[in-house]
Enzyme design. Sequence first.
Site, mmCIF file in Angstrom:
data_model
loop_
_atom_site.group_PDB
_atom_site.id
_atom_site.type_symbol
_atom_site.label_atom_id
_atom_site.label_comp_id
_atom_site.label_asym_id
_atom_site.label_seq_id
_atom_site.Cartn_x
_atom_site.Cartn_y
_atom_site.Cartn_z
ATOM 1 N N SER A 103 0.869 -1.182 0.000
ATOM 2 C CA SER A 103 0.000 0.000 0.000
ATOM 3 C C SER A 103 0.898 1.221 0.000
ATOM 4 C CB SER A 103 -0.880 -0.002 1.258
ATOM 5 O OG SER A 103 -1.514 1.245 1.449
ATOM 6 N N TYR A 122 -2.120 0.219 10.716
ATOM 7 C CA TYR A 122 -2.056 -0.286 9.344
ATOM 8 C C TYR A 122 -0.747 0.121 8.683
ATOM 9 C CZ TYR A 122 -3.526 -1.177 4.517
ATOM 10 O OH TYR A 122 -3.615 -1.617 3.217
#
Length: 264
Positions: free
Chosen positions: A149, A162
């Site tokens: 990501s 995250y």
Amino acid sequence: MSSTAASSQTSPTSQSSPPRRALVTGASTGIGAATVRLLRSHDWQVVATARRAERLADLAQETGCTWVSADLQESDDVDRLAREVLADGPVDAVVNNAGGALGVDPVAQGDPGEWLTMYERNVLAALRVSQAFLPQMRQRGGDLLFLTSTAAHDTYPGGGGYVAAKHAERIIANTLRLELVGEPVRVIEIAPGMVATEEFSLNRLHGDAEAAQRVYAGVAEPLSAADVAECIVWALERPAHVNIDSLTVRPRAQASNTLVAREG
């Protein structure tokens, strides 16, 4: 393992060389499912894995992939997955797509349980799967692809857990690339920005559908799962001597993790 008949779609090169074989994790939804669909349309043999067997069975019916249901947070399940997949032959590519985010709390209020779950799903799952399939790849060649990501490259408020997990997953890829230099294994990272899928934000926001919709509100054309699948398959289909170390892909409306153009 359950399977269906092969797809009738073939690539231009399928007549002259045998189809390549890939394992895609987190294949029951979103980017994973889109990657299975696109690989099958390119005449790859694909094994899809995730926890939800019913969804995998539907995907197999649609695409002609095979599937193995497994929980990648469990070492025994990963061992079983590898045995079942490799019993039918080697794999040319492993797409480590399984993962996900939980919560948007500031670090000061972060839930350690959620941080631990994100580490298990994004980092240790990718580690276990890579370790299970790496030995045969080192012998005959292959690709390890990590779907990280833009959170693996920068941070943002409310993203601490995250971001930490995705940074750790990226470090697995970066370290492997150094450790395997000179061997016939490519290590690839694809790092998407804002992708509108059916479950990512919904899961992150604990099922709050209205809050999940607000994540993408006013954004002109966030990325789709199919957009990211195109990047994954493109990277895997480069000539064997070409390694896409890291590819960052965002929608045009997103300049960074925190700067997004919104209409209205």
